[in-house]
Design a protein around this motif. Sequence first.
Motif, PDB file in Angstrom:
ATOM      1  N   LEU A   1      -4.518  -6.463   4.356  1.00  0.00           N
ATOM      2  CA  LEU A   1      -4.935  -5.317   3.535  1.00  0.00           C
ATOM      3  C   LEU A   1      -6.182  -4.661   4.120  1.00  0.00           C
ATOM      4  CD1 LEU A   1      -4.454  -6.481  -0.168  1.00  0.00           C
ATOM      5  CD2 LEU A   1      -3.352  -4.513   0.940  1.00  0.00           C
TER       6      LEU A   1
ATOM      7  N   TYR B   1      -9.084   3.466   2.714  1.00  0.00           N
ATOM      8  CA  TYR B   1      -9.391   2.976   1.366  1.00  0.00           C
ATOM      9  C   TYR B   1     -10.479   1.918   1.439  1.00  0.00           C
ATOM     10  CZ  TYR B   1      -4.806   5.028   0.417  1.00  0.00           C
ATOM     11  OH  TYR B   1      -3.747   5.874   0.332  1.00  0.00           O
ATOM     12  N   ARG B   2     -11.132   1.679   0.289  1.00  0.00           N
ATOM     13  CA  ARG B   2     -12.074   0.563   0.214  1.00  0.00           C
ATOM     14  C   ARG B   2     -11.347  -0.647  -0.355  1.00  0.00           C
ATOM     15  NH1 ARG B   2     -16.049   3.253  -3.442  1.00  0.00           N
ATOM     16  NH2 ARG B   2     -17.192   1.281  -3.519  1.00  0.00           N
ATOM     17  N   LEU B   3     -11.807  -1.848   0.031  1.00  0.00           N
ATOM     18  CA  LEU B   3     -11.108  -3.076  -0.382  1.00  0.00           C
ATOM     19  C   LEU B   3     -12.118  -4.141  -0.801  1.00  0.00           C
ATOM     20  CD1 LEU B   3      -8.598  -5.032  -0.520  1.00  0.00           C
ATOM     21  CD2 LEU B   3      -9.032  -5.511   1.908  1.00  0.00           C
TER      22      LEU B   3
ATOM     23  N   ALA C   1      -6.186  -0.883   4.921  1.00  0.00           N
ATOM     24  CA  ALA C   1      -7.156  -0.063   4.181  1.00  0.00           C
ATOM     25  C   ALA C   1      -8.117   0.638   5.144  1.00  0.00           C
ATOM     26  CB  ALA C   1      -7.931  -0.935   3.191  1.00  0.00           C
ATOM     27  N   ARG C   2      -8.532  -0.064   6.188  1.00  0.00           N
ATOM     28  CA  ARG C   2      -9.442   0.538   7.170  1.00  0.00           C
ATOM     29  C   ARG C   2      -8.774   1.738   7.853  1.00  0.00           C
ATOM     30  NH1 ARG C   2     -14.338  -0.496   9.867  1.00  0.00           N
ATOM     31  NH2 ARG C   2     -14.907  -0.417   7.707  1.00  0.00           N
TER      32      ARG C   2
ATOM     33  N   LYS D   1      -6.210   3.505   6.826  1.00  0.00           N
ATOM     34  CA  LYS D   1      -5.839   4.574   5.894  1.00  0.00           C
ATOM     35  C   LYS D   1      -7.022   5.125   5.101  1.00  0.00           C
ATOM     36  CE  LYS D   1      -0.965   3.369   5.028  1.00  0.00           C
ATOM     37  NZ  LYS D   1      -0.289   4.661   4.807  1.00  0.00           N
TER      38      LYS D   1
ATOM     39  N   VAL E   1       0.846  -1.206   0.000  1.00  0.00           N
ATOM     40  CA  VAL E   1       0.000   0.000   0.000  1.00  0.00           C
ATOM     41  C   VAL E   1       0.876   1.248   0.000  1.00  0.00           C
ATOM     42  CG1 VAL E   1      -1.575   1.358   1.443  1.00  0.00           C
ATOM     43  CG2 VAL E   1      -2.072  -1.050   0.974  1.00  0.00           C
TER      44      VAL E   1
ATOM     45  N   LEU F   1      -2.415   5.024  -5.553  1.00  0.00           N
ATOM     46  CA  LEU F   1      -3.467   5.037  -4.537  1.00  0.00           C
ATOM     47  C   LEU F   1      -3.688   6.471  -4.091  1.00  0.00           C
ATOM     48  CD1 LEU F   1      -2.872   2.119  -1.987  1.00  0.00           C
ATOM     49  CD2 LEU F   1      -4.962   2.608  -3.247  1.00  0.00           C
TER      50      LEU F   1
ATOM     51  N   ALA G   1     -13.974  -5.054   4.573  1.00  0.00           N
ATOM     52  CA  ALA G   1     -13.685  -5.499   3.203  1.00  0.00           C
ATOM     53  C   ALA G   1     -14.942  -6.102   2.586  1.00  0.00           C
ATOM     54  CB  ALA G   1     -12.568  -6.533   3.207  1.00  0.00           C
TER      55      ALA G   1
ATOM     56  N   LEU H   1      -9.294  -0.906  -3.623  1.00  0.00           N
ATOM     57  CA  LEU H   1      -8.282  -1.944  -3.811  1.00  0.00           C
ATOM     58  C   LEU H   1      -8.961  -3.273  -4.131  1.00  0.00           C
ATOM     59  CD1 LEU H   1      -6.214  -1.070  -0.651  1.00  0.00           C
ATOM     60  CD2 LEU H   1      -5.248  -1.115  -2.946  1.00  0.00           C
TER      61      LEU H   1
END
Lengths: 315, 91
Positions: free
Chosen positions: A79, A88-90, A83-84, A86, A52, A61, A111, A67
């Motif tokens: 991830l 982002y969606r995963l 992602a949580r 930072k 990441v 990103l 996720a 992601l």
Amino acid sequence: MSLYSSVLELIGHTPMVDASALSPNPSVRICVKLEGQNPGGSVKDRVALWMVEQAEKEGLLVPGSVLLEPSSGNTGIGLALVARVKGYRLKVVLPTNVSPERRQALEMWGAQIIESPGSEGSNGAVRLAMKLHAEHPEWVFLYQYANHANPLAHYEGTGPEIWQDCPEVTHFVAGLGTSGTLLGVGRFLKEQNPAVQVWAVEPPAGELVDGLRSLDDGYIPPIFQDLAGADLLDRKTIIGPRESIEWTRRLAEIGVFAGISSGSALAGAARCAQVIESGVVVTVAADGGWKYLSTGAWTDDIDDVVERARRIIYF
Amino acid sequence: MSVEVRLPTVLRPHAAGQTVVEAEGATIGEVLESLVRSYPGMSGQVLTDDGSLHRFVNVYVNDDDVRYLDQLQTKVQPGDTVSILPAVAGG
């Protein structure tokens, strides 16, 4: 103890414990690095964070990015954690036949799970993720099997930590998986001491989940080819499900609660200890045992557990 | 000299569904050639046309991958078990 500003700072710097009580050779020490101590519960937290942050540096990103990753569990969970934190969606492509704890961990960290057929194993998850990425090029596909940040996480993290804690290492034994751990740690240790031997352990995929229609459907991770993995490894040995579970139980006897792939790694370390005269074998317990409680690995009749292992992806 | 060869699921249809078959040879190369002679459906699946090991095939003698031993020249002894496994993704 220290106070950290983010849980992501807790990734890496895992402890190593002497497991020589399990060594079949009194002249060989066995030391195990406990990757289950990472905040997402496995060695893959390192890989997730490195991939990441590399993608952030490259500008791939950005806030709001989505992601996509195929994973039978631990990379997806790592991830999901990163992602949580930072923002982002995963989306994780997950074979249907993984232990239910994995699914719950992924959902806990938000996720979205996209199911791939269990009968196609990890190969099927990779294939589906590639198809989805072709349809949605806007999703960021980190692709652990081809991402050089994967071995780099081990070259810059796991390897130096092992060298610092155990410079007397003569053999490094780890599971093959994506080959990231072996490539990164193996290269780092050989650069410090060219005499260090690197052994891969391959737990055979469950016979019913190898997902192949023919041998042409086989798969070798691109990073293993790019980084000349075959030249780096000194030996590769298979460890069956029964031996993996037996050694997972042996680890528990010395107080180490680790996952089933850790049992495979320990079995490989023990096999190594048996054939060398003396030395120090370092191996990696890739995750803790928590995600495997539902498999009955420690408590059920071993024949039943082995039979179940033919259908479930444990690794 | 005869050894046991364990077949992966994808090769079993070429050997009438058998999981384990017998093959002859003193090296892995000879054993695989003997296997393909007995079960011609496997030709091209295990060894390529130029006689090298198919890239997605891993062959083990008593659990050790022959690519890290002496490849096709790896010696086998009576009673050894040869296992053929496909290369698949993990992780």
